[in-house]
Design a protein around this motif. Structure first.
Motif, PDB file in Angstrom:
ATOM      1  N   TRP A  39       0.789  -1.225   0.000  1.00 30.30           N
ATOM      2  CA  TRP A  39       0.000   0.000   0.000  1.00 30.30           C
ATOM      3  C   TRP A  39       0.824   1.280   0.000  1.00 30.30           C
ATOM      4  O   TRP A  39       0.310   2.344  -0.322  1.00 30.30           O
ATOM      5  CB  TRP A  39      -0.987  -0.009   1.176  1.00 30.30           C
ATOM      6  CG  TRP A  39      -1.998  -1.087   0.987  1.00 30.30           C
ATOM      7  CD1 TRP A  39      -2.073  -2.283   1.642  1.00 30.30           C
ATOM      8  CD2 TRP A  39      -3.041  -1.117   0.012  1.00 30.30           C
ATOM      9  NE1 TRP A  39      -3.112  -3.043   1.149  1.00 30.30           N
ATOM     10  CE2 TRP A  39      -3.720  -2.349   0.140  1.00 30.30           C
ATOM     11  CE3 TRP A  39      -3.480  -0.216  -0.970  1.00 30.30           C
ATOM     12  CZ2 TRP A  39      -4.806  -2.694  -0.661  1.00 30.30           C
ATOM     13  CZ3 TRP A  39      -4.561  -0.568  -1.760  1.00 30.30           C
ATOM     14  CH2 TRP A  39      -5.207  -1.793  -1.604  1.00 30.30           C
ATOM     15  N   ASP A  40       2.133   1.187   0.358  1.00 28.05           N
ATOM     16  CA  ASP A  40       2.952   2.405   0.251  1.00 28.05           C
ATOM     17  C   ASP A  40       3.112   2.836  -1.202  1.00 28.05           C
ATOM     18  O   ASP A  40       3.512   3.953  -1.483  1.00 28.05           O
ATOM     19  CB  ASP A  40       4.326   2.226   0.920  1.00 28.05           C
ATOM     20  CG  ASP A  40       4.969   0.915   0.532  1.00 28.05           C
ATOM     21  OD1 ASP A  40       5.221   0.734  -0.670  1.00 28.05           O
ATOM     22  OD2 ASP A  40       5.198   0.076   1.419  1.00 28.05           O
ATOM     23  N   GLY A  41       2.813   1.934  -2.126  1.00 31.72           N
ATOM     24  CA  GLY A  41       2.853   2.265  -3.557  1.00 31.72           C
ATOM     25  C   GLY A  41       1.499   2.662  -4.116  1.00 31.72           C
ATOM     26  O   GLY A  41       1.299   2.682  -5.338  1.00 31.72           O
ATOM     27  N   LEU A  42       0.540   2.978  -3.230  1.00 32.60           N
ATOM     28  CA  LEU A  42      -0.821   3.347  -3.665  1.00 32.60           C
ATOM     29  C   LEU A  42      -0.801   4.422  -4.746  1.00 32.60           C
ATOM     30  O   LEU A  42      -1.604   4.414  -5.677  1.00 32.60           O
ATOM     31  CB  LEU A  42      -1.629   3.847  -2.464  1.00 32.60           C
ATOM     32  CG  LEU A  42      -3.019   4.388  -2.782  1.00 32.60           C
ATOM     33  CD1 LEU A  42      -3.946   3.264  -3.237  1.00 32.60           C
ATOM     34  CD2 LEU A  42      -3.625   5.109  -1.582  1.00 32.60           C
ATOM     35  N   TRP A  43       0.133   5.339  -4.639  1.00 33.22           N
ATOM     36  CA  TRP A  43       0.174   6.464  -5.578  1.00 33.22           C
ATOM     37  C   TRP A  43       0.350   5.984  -7.016  1.00 33.22           C
ATOM     38  O   TRP A  43      -0.095   6.644  -7.950  1.00 33.22           O
ATOM     39  CB  TRP A  43       1.289   7.441  -5.190  1.00 33.22           C
ATOM     40  CG  TRP A  43       2.627   7.106  -5.764  1.00 33.22           C
ATOM     41  CD1 TRP A  43       3.534   6.221  -5.282  1.00 33.22           C
ATOM     42  CD2 TRP A  43       3.190   7.650  -6.971  1.00 33.22           C
ATOM     43  NE1 TRP A  43       4.642   6.169  -6.097  1.00 33.22           N
ATOM     44  CE2 TRP A  43       4.447   7.039  -7.134  1.00 33.22           C
ATOM     45  CE3 TRP A  43       2.758   8.585  -7.908  1.00 33.22           C
ATOM     46  CZ2 TRP A  43       5.291   7.335  -8.215  1.00 33.22           C
ATOM     47  CZ3 TRP A  43       3.592   8.876  -8.973  1.00 33.22           C
ATOM     48  CH2 TRP A  43       4.826   8.255  -9.120  1.00 33.22           C
ATOM     49  N   LEU A  44       1.021   4.825  -7.194  1.00 30.65           N
ATOM     50  CA  LEU A  44       1.198   4.281  -8.546  1.00 30.65           C
ATOM     51  C   LEU A  44      -0.162   4.041  -9.189  1.00 30.65           C
ATOM     52  O   LEU A  44      -0.360   4.273 -10.378  1.00 30.65           O
ATOM     53  CB  LEU A  44       1.984   2.962  -8.504  1.00 30.65           C
ATOM     54  CG  LEU A  44       3.489   3.058  -8.280  1.00 30.65           C
ATOM     55  CD1 LEU A  44       4.074   1.680  -8.012  1.00 30.65           C
ATOM     56  CD2 LEU A  44       4.184   3.713  -9.466  1.00 30.65           C
ATOM     57  N   ASN A  45      -1.114   3.557  -8.374  1.00 32.35           N
ATOM     58  CA  ASN A  45      -2.482   3.368  -8.867  1.00 32.35           C
ATOM     59  C   ASN A  45      -3.185   4.704  -9.045  1.00 32.35           C
ATOM     60  O   ASN A  45      -3.674   5.048 -10.122  1.00 32.35           O
ATOM     61  CB  ASN A  45      -3.307   2.556  -7.856  1.00 32.35           C
ATOM     62  CG  ASN A  45      -2.972   1.087  -7.850  1.00 32.35           C
ATOM     63  OD1 ASN A  45      -1.978   0.669  -8.424  1.00 32.35           O
ATOM     64  ND2 ASN A  45      -3.788   0.309  -7.180  1.00 32.35           N
TER      65      ASN A  45
ATOM     66  N   GLU B   5       5.288   8.133  -1.270  1.00 32.48           N
ATOM     67  CA  GLU B   5       5.523   6.739  -0.868  1.00 32.48           C
ATOM     68  C   GLU B   5       5.622   6.720   0.645  1.00 32.48           C
ATOM     69  O   GLU B   5       6.677   6.963   1.211  1.00 32.48           O
ATOM     70  CB  GLU B   5       6.821   6.215  -1.464  1.00 32.48           C
ATOM     71  CG  GLU B   5       6.799   6.008  -2.958  1.00 32.48           C
ATOM     72  CD  GLU B   5       8.101   5.399  -3.443  1.00 32.48           C
ATOM     73  OE1 GLU B   5       8.249   4.173  -3.332  1.00 32.48           O
ATOM     74  OE2 GLU B   5       8.960   6.152  -3.917  1.00 32.48           O
ATOM     75  N   VAL B   6       4.514   6.435   1.289  1.00 31.06           N
ATOM     76  CA  VAL B   6       4.484   6.530   2.750  1.00 31.06           C
ATOM     77  C   VAL B   6       4.553   5.128   3.357  1.00 31.06           C
ATOM     78  O   VAL B   6       3.874   4.215   2.898  1.00 31.06           O
ATOM     79  CB  VAL B   6       3.210   7.279   3.221  1.00 31.06           C
ATOM     80  CG1 VAL B   6       1.941   6.598   2.767  1.00 31.06           C
ATOM     81  CG2 VAL B   6       3.203   7.464   4.723  1.00 31.06           C
ATOM     82  N   PRO B   7       5.402   4.937   4.362  1.00 35.22           N
ATOM     83  CA  PRO B   7       5.454   3.617   4.993  1.00 35.22           C
ATOM     84  C   PRO B   7       4.100   3.256   5.597  1.00 35.22           C
ATOM     85  O   PRO B   7       3.508   4.054   6.321  1.00 35.22           O
ATOM     86  CB  PRO B   7       6.510   3.792   6.096  1.00 35.22           C
ATOM     87  CG  PRO B   7       7.287   5.003   5.716  1.00 35.22           C
ATOM     88  CD  PRO B   7       6.347   5.889   4.965  1.00 35.22           C
ATOM     89  N   VAL B   8       3.585   2.070   5.269  1.00 39.80           N
ATOM     90  CA  VAL B   8       2.313   1.589   5.815  1.00 39.80           C
ATOM     91  C   VAL B   8       2.595   0.286   6.535  1.00 39.80           C
ATOM     92  O   VAL B   8       3.167  -0.631   5.954  1.00 39.80           O
ATOM     93  CB  VAL B   8       1.279   1.349   4.681  1.00 39.80           C
ATOM     94  CG1 VAL B   8       0.011   0.736   5.239  1.00 39.80           C
ATOM     95  CG2 VAL B   8       0.961   2.647   3.965  1.00 39.80           C
ATOM     96  N   LYS B   9       2.216   0.215   7.795  1.00 37.56           N
ATOM     97  CA  LYS B   9       2.510  -0.984   8.601  1.00 37.56           C
ATOM     98  C   LYS B   9       1.273  -1.837   8.854  1.00 37.56           C
ATOM     99  O   LYS B   9       1.308  -3.034   8.755  1.00 37.56           O
ATOM    100  CB  LYS B   9       3.105  -0.590   9.967  1.00 37.56           C
ATOM    101  CG  LYS B   9       4.248   0.412   9.921  1.00 37.56           C
ATOM    102  CD  LYS B   9       5.444  -0.105   9.169  1.00 37.56           C
ATOM    103  CE  LYS B   9       6.580   0.918   9.158  1.00 37.56           C
ATOM    104  NZ  LYS B   9       7.526   0.687   8.082  1.00 37.56           N
ATOM    105  N   LYS B  10       0.172  -1.165   9.212  1.00 33.42           N
ATOM    106  CA  LYS B  10      -1.020  -1.899   9.641  1.00 33.42           C
ATOM    107  C   LYS B  10      -2.213  -1.617   8.735  1.00 33.42           C
ATOM    108  O   LYS B  10      -2.271  -0.584   8.089  1.00 33.42           O
ATOM    109  CB  LYS B  10      -1.420  -1.469  11.064  1.00 33.42           C
ATOM    110  CG  LYS B  10      -0.427  -1.799  12.160  1.00 33.42           C
ATOM    111  CD  LYS B  10      -0.841  -1.065  13.434  1.00 33.42           C
ATOM    112  CE  LYS B  10       0.052  -1.405  14.608  1.00 33.42           C
ATOM    113  NZ  LYS B  10      -0.273  -2.686  15.217  1.00 33.42           N
TER     114      LYS B  10
END
Length: 891
Positions: A342-348, A394-399
């Motif tokens: 999900w840290d790559g959400l921006w690609l979508n 690109e934001v770190p997503v953990k949970k």
């Protein structure tokens, strides 16, 4: 997905963004799901069976997968012809939403296995997972349909699964339902047969769909309900729009024809055929986002896919086109090629946003969407990203619960702005060639941002990674300050981090961005100049005329000297600046005043100098920047607020009268919006002529003539009726919400109710969200307009604090609505004492799922408080001088 809607500054540079992720063990890998589901429309439950084919990657005596609010009734593990376990031990971890299945006989590395689970779930009302959506039939009865929303992490709420984007698998889905109901899924129907339902004991049908290609769980979709449809044969595969029976299905015609054209266009542009056998688009009565790109089965809010030319305005048409083209772009960018986490959400989302504008511009060049991109997408990105509590693209997503918070203006708008910037830098042909290579190489797979940069580098021959990583891995953007040296025709350019709170600390100003200067002179635009150091000198042809960030495709603000700003104002009048330049210049000046780079009075003088401006988007930005000042000054002395309103009236009244408010067939798309905006702006600022016209229209409307108010000015007329009227007008608008069959009209009515300042009517507006007559997807609508006056802002906050437990119960942390509501109810304050009240209220409370929204609200209050302390006196003096001058000229 198209979105409507404590944070600490996260800077991903130089760190492993995969570290600390809560992900499933990698001992088994799903390859295929066989899923059968049967909903019960009386009990609002469903029964399901899932059989998952697994590749065993390590010797294993346990399997962990995601489940949420599901009851598991039986579990079986088979390897080859052997049952490994028919009653394994199950344990559930609530925080990670995982069920661990433990068994004695080990699965061997390299073998294949099958996991079979029978389960039941709630057909919930949370608009997540497999949920129920209700609508009113024309006879007054309630209709129900069962539908899905899996993104980002709610497939686990619908069925047990390995719910991570990189764990792609093929899906074979079967639905059991009453014979009269329509069943839809991502794929086309393989077979349909009668079946004896164990759940109801009656004969139903089982609809089995063809096996899907490899895809992520968040793209799985299935729908059961009473639906009508229209179809077009203008694409090589069937394209349909579906809607419940209470909607006029013909209102889906615009979206249907547009979808067929867009699919054909994308196939050619991407050099990649759409790989599924059909495309369905469905209007869903209860829907939390704007739309969702499920592969082959896109779901929408009703208002974002059904469109009636007669009862909706030009801006609604543009919104529908943009949403449809956004979701269709996802069929390739997101569905065919998917970010690995999900840290790559921006690609979508960044790409789908950029592509919707790109295709809209080709389909409707007369809409001039790249002009409105500057006021809409770019300003949305720059506004949010000027807060300390923003986040990197690109934001770190953990949970799981963190994911919903990044569906925001950074992932969508800033992401798309980065792509626009790089497409300008590389040239559109090289950019598109890179996209084609990226899609070919990674089809049916998962990617990271670096894969896109590699494809663009290869196609263009430029080192994109080096340039672009800085933009995606760091929070914020720079302000570029420009000074001039007349002796040698040079400009000195310096970059610093911009924060709206105007309190940048040295450690927050370390990043040096590659700033594409886009220098406009009389010779044209030089796209080659890049500032990659802290500061540098650039020789330019002449100091007579120059402007940085031509057409505002760069992600930064430009701060000029007052003298240069004056010259640019003249250059605008002389026709030397593009529409985008003029719009962006006003936006920069307004934003920089709010950040302390110049005086707010200077912005008001700049706006005054644009009185001969003729373009809609420029005026849109002028009114927007004036609105931002009025928003910051909303609790200040009434005389000052009245003076700003007088200034607004003086700016727009004459233009509004000249343009008129009669809409003719010959009015083009932009002209319609321009007329509507001027009318609304003049009327809300108290223009007597416009107010009278609005009052007359409203009286006819109230008397039963529903065509008395044109859709382009419906919101303005309703708004004036409430601002200047009373209980009688409120009743008419509330009644319109309750009785209108047009979703656009109902939403407008609901959205404007909060404009009334009467305490009793404010109370009634605040009762609506919990009244049962407003859908949960729309609870924020009646609240929004309460932010237009001090009485409403105070009442909103009190309402939130009194009802917070109920709000938290209705809108759980994993969903995004609670963050939206917290933001609406807190962010309009402007004083330190109010900020302290907000912080005190939330102190000790769980901020799970909305910590980012709250932090951004608090930052916004701090920024306005700082702005006021700097410029309160400046504005007071300006308003007094302006009013004195006005009185003098009247005499």
């Amino acid at each position: 997905m198209c979105k409507l809607h404590g944070g600490t500054e996260a800077d991903a540079a130089g760190m492993d963004i995969t570290k600390g992720r809560e992900i499933l063990p990698a001992n088994v890998v799903p390859t295929h799901y066989d899923l059968t589901v049967e909903p019960d429309f009386k009990k609002f439950t469903y029964e399901g069976t899932v059989i998952v084919d697994l590749d065993v990657a390590e010797d294993s005596t346990s399997i962990s997968l995601n489940t949420l609010e599901l009851d598991i009734h039986s579990t079986k593990i088979i390897s080859g012809s052997q049952t490994i376990s028919s009653s394994p031990s199950l344990s559930y971890d609530e925080s990670s939403q995982t069920t661990k299945i433990t068994f004695e006989n080990s699965l061997k590395k390299g073998s294949k296995a099958q996991l079979e689970m029978k389960f039941t779930g709630q057909l919930n009302d949370k608009m997540a997972g497999f949920y129920r959506s209700t609508y009113k039939n024309t006879d007054g009865s309630q209709g129900v349909l069962a539908t899905t929303q899996m993104e980002p992490t709610d497939a686990r709420r619908a069925f047990p699964c390995f719910d991570e984007p990189s764990l792609k698998a093929e899906f074979t889905i079967s639905l059991i339902a009453d014979k009269k109901l329509t069943c839809l899924s991502n794929m086309d129907v393989a077979s349909e047969a009668d079946v004896q339902s164990e759940m109801s004991g009656t004969t139903k049908k089982i609809v089995k769909f063809n096996r899907s290609p490899r895809m992520s769980t968040y793209l799985v979709a299935f729908i059961v309900g009473e639906l009508n449809y229209i179809e077009t044969d203008k694409f090589r595969l069937p394209v349909r729009v579906y809607a419940p029976p209470n909607q006029d299905i013909e209102h889906g015609r615009f979206s249907l024809e547009l979808a067929a054209r867009t699919l054909e266009f994308y196939e050619k542009t991407f050099d990649s055929p759409f790989p599924l056998p059909k495309m369905d688009m469905v209007a869903i009565p209860d829907f939390a986002a704007g739309a969702m790109e499920n592969w082959g089965l896109i779901t929408y809010r009703v208002v974002d896919v059904l469109f009636d030319e007669k009862t909706s305005g030009a801006s609604t048409k543009e919104r529908v086109a943009e949403v449809v083209q956004h979701e269709l772009a996802h069929q390739w960018f997101g569905n065919l090629v998917t970010m690995d986490f999900w840290d790559g959400l921006w690609l979508n989302e960044g790409f789908a946003t950029w592509m919707s504008w790109y295709s809209c511009n080709i389909f409707y060049p007369e809409w001039k969407v790249w002009q409105s991109y500057v006021t809409d997408t770019l300003q949305g990105a720059l506004s949010l990203d000027s807060l300390r509590s923003s986040h990197p693209i690109e934001v770190p997503v953990k949970k799981a619960e963190e994911v919903n918070q990044i569906f925001d203006a950074i992932s969508y708008s800033k992401g798309s702005c980065v792509l626009r910037m790089i497409s300008k830098y590389l040239g559109e042909d090289a950019f598109m060639e890179g996209i084609r290579q990226y899609l070919k190489k990674h089809a049916y797979g998962n990617t990271q941002t670096g894969d896109l940069w590699a494809a663009l580098s290869q196609a263009s021959g430029k080192n994109v990674v080096e340039t672009m990583d800085i933009w995606t891995k760091h929070v914020g953007y720079p302000v570029v300050s420009v000074t001039e040296n007349e002796k040698d025709n040079t400009i000195h350019v310096k970059q610093n981090r911009l924060l709206r709170t105007a309190d940048v600390k040295p450690e927050e100003d370390q990043v040096l961005y590659p700033v594409f200067l886009g220098l406009r002179t009389k010779d044209g635009v030089n796209e080659e100049l890049v500032l990659s150091k802290r500061e540098d000198n650039f020789k330019i042809p002449s100091l007579d005329f120059f402007k940085l960030n031509a057409d505002h495709s760069g992600i930064y603000r430009t701060s000029y000297t007052p003298k240069r700003l004056e010259k640019l104002g003249q250059a605008a009048r002389d026709g030397l600046l593009s529409v985008e330049d003029r719009t962006g210049m006003i936006a920069d000046a307004g934003a920089l005043a709010a950040c302390g780079y110049q005086k707010t009075s200077g912005v008001l003088n700049l706006l005054k100098g644009f009185d001969s401006e003729t373009e809609f988007v420029v005026w849109n930005e002028i009114i927007s920047r004036l609105g931002a000042i009025q928003g910051a000054w909303i609790f200040e002395d009434q005389k000052i607020r009245d003076g700003l309103e007088t200034f607004q009236r003086d700016l727009v009244s004459e233009k509004a009268h000249k343009a008129g408010w009669v809409f003719k067939d010959g009015d083009d798309h932009i002209q319609q919006q321009f007329k509507g905006m001027l009318f609304g702006s003049a009327g809300m600022a108290g223009d007597a002529t416009v107010r009278k016209a609005a009052k007359d229209m409203f009286a006819k409307f109230a008397a039963g003539d529903k065509s008395a108010i044109h859709p382009n000015i419906r919101g303005s007329v309703f708004g004036m009726a409430l601002k200047y009227g009373g209980k009688e007008e409120y009743e008419v608008i509330l009644d319109t919400y309750r009785k209108s069959v047009n979703v656009d009209e109902r939403n407008t009515a609901l959205r404007t109710l909060g404009r009334s300042k009467d305490p009793e009517l404010i109370k009634r507006t605040l009762e609506l969200p919990f009244s049962g007559e407003v859908k949960e997807q729309d609870v924020y609508l009646p609240l929004s307009a309460l932010r237009t006056h001090p009485e409403g802002i105070g009442a909103l906050y009190e309402w939130m604090t009194q009802n917070f437990d109920e709000l938290a119960r209705r809108f759980p942390a994993g969903l995004s609505m609670l963050g939206t509501l917290v933001s609406i109810c807190t962010s309009s304050f402007t004083k330190k004492a109010d900020l302290e009240r907000v912080e005190k209220f939330f102190d000790g409370k769980s901020l799970k799922g909305f910590n980012q929204s709250l932090a951004q609200s608090c930052d916004a209050i701090k920024a306005k408080e700082a702005w006021l302390s700097r410029d309160r006196q400046d504005i007071k003096e300006w308003v007094e001088a302006y009013q004195a001058k006005s009185i003098k000229s009247e005499l």
